[in-house]
Design an enzyme around this catalytic site. Structure first.
Site, short mmCIF file in Angstrom:
data_model
loop_
_atom_site.label_atom_id
_atom_site.label_comp_id
_atom_site.label_asym_id
_atom_site.label_seq_id
_atom_site.Cartn_x
_atom_site.Cartn_y
_atom_site.Cartn_z
N LYS A 47 -1.03 4.88 -1.07
CA LYS A 47 -0.88 4.55 -2.49
C LYS A 47 -2.19 4.06 -3.10
O LYS A 47 -2.40 4.17 -4.32
CB LYS A 47 0.23 3.53 -2.69
CG LYS A 47 0.07 2.22 -1.92
CD LYS A 47 -0.73 1.17 -2.65
CE LYS A 47 -0.94 -0.06 -1.79
NZ LYS A 47 -1.75 -1.10 -2.45
N THR A 60 0.55 -1.02 -7.87
CA THR A 60 -0.89 -0.83 -7.67
C THR A 60 -1.50 0.06 -8.75
O THR A 60 -2.69 -0.06 -9.05
CB THR A 60 -1.16 -0.22 -6.28
OG1 THR A 60 -0.41 -0.95 -5.31
CG2 THR A 60 -2.62 -0.32 -5.92
#
Length: 346
Positions: free
Chosen positions: A192, A249
């Site tokens: 990610k 994120t």
């Protein structure tokens, strides 16, 4: 109450040490720099990494790793992926009895393609630990340290060991789930960061929410393709360590990877960005490893390839976006379906 050693006094290691101290454990935080250990012990602050946060007075810090781990049955490794081998090489000679090793790093090693648990297993003899546990999920250290509600996942090959670690960390502000899918949890947390770099680049270029939503969604598809090809459960990527970690994120200015990507999108070079950040940006090394790994696994990852080209081949971010938008038309889920079919046939 347990004695727990936390190795790594950056933002994440310090935040997790705070959680453990809040839960009443005897926590010893190891810092690579003596000046940082002294600051934490004497002022109960870590201003470089967690500005303005008051740390529990009974949280102890030391520059001596041997002092931190002596008598500890649980050890948390909270150092960057690139430092993991060096730290483990030092740690293995200090272990006097079996411990539970937990790591909270999110990366893949370039060249070897090793996940962090595999790096630890290579460096520390099997007889020295009960199991290796990964702790991951959507969790900015800044918010954890301010005791804002957070959820994470822990995973190990032995689920009963993961449950022991779950009990150490869980409280009314820090909720911990368990998962049997160690591979998926680790890969989701690592990959990610690459997509977060892309989200920052998109924002830095001035593109809107449509572009970022597409990037997150198609980025998740890439993560699931590579993860599933390596044996992960595809359902893991719909959970906290997949879409959960990806959302937080890619959308928060707390994210180092998003901030680095934003600067790249605005025209800064990689070396200047990393110098300005002053902290490890895991997505940069992971992008190189994932690009190599995708080729090795014969898995198509166009977003990861584009990020790799921006980082290491000096390709223009706008050109990469054009490259992604003009790819040939295709079925949205075909690649993942093919991988799952192949697994069933095998």
């Amino acid at each position: 109450m347990e004695k727990i050693a936390v190795l790594g006094a950056g933002s994440w290691g310090t935040a997790l040490a705070l959680v453990l101290a809040d839960n009443g454990h005897d926590v010893h935080l190891w810092a690579h720099r003596k000046s940082l250990a002294d600051e934490i012990s004497h002022t109960h602050k870590n201003e470089k990494y967690l500005k303005g946060v008051e740390l529990p007075e009974h949280l102890q810090a030391t520059h001596e790793m041997a002092e931190a781990v002596k008598g500890a049955r649980h050890i948390l490794l909270a150092v960057p992926t690139k430092a993991m081998r060096e730290v483990c090489a030092r740690l293995k000679d200090l272990l006097e009895e079996k411990v539970i090793l937990t790591h909270a790093a999110k990366g893949i090693e370039p060249g070897t393609y090793k996940r962090v648990s595999e790096i630890i297993a290579e460096e520390i003899p099997r007889e020295s630990y009960e199991d290796i546990v990964v702790l991951s999920g959507p969790s900015h250290a800044e918010e954890v340290s301010r005791r804002q509600p957070t959820t994470v996942t822990v995973s190990a090959s032995d689920l009963s060991v993961a449950e022991k670690v779950q009990d150490l960390y869980i409280n009314h502000k820090f909720r911990v789930y368990t998962s049997p899918d160690l591979v998926g949890v680790e890969l989701g947390g690592a990959l990610k960061n690459i997509i977060a770099l892309g989200a920052g680049i998109s924002d830095g270029l001035g593109y809107g929410d449509n572009a970022k939503a597409a990037l997150i969604t198609r980025g998740l598809a890439e993560i699931a393709r590579l993860g599933t090809s390596m044996g992960a459960n595809p359902l893991t990527f719909s959970g906290l360590t997949g879409i959960g970690d990806l959302i937080v994120t890619c959308t928060s200015s707390h994210s180092r990877n998003w901030r680095a990507g934003y600067k790249l999108g605005q025209g800064s070079g990689l070396e200047q960005v990393l110098e300005d950040m002053g902290m490890v940006v895991e997505g940069v090394r992971t992008a190189k490893a994932a690009y190599q790994l995708a080729s090795d696994q014969d898995v198509e990852m166009p977003i990861t390839t584009g990020i790799y080209q921006i980082l290491f081949e000096d390709k223009s971010p706008r050109d990469v976006v054009d490259q992604l938008m003009t790819r040939i038309r295709r079925h949205e889920m075909k690649d993942l379906t093919n991988i799952l079919d192949q697994r069933m046939n095998d």
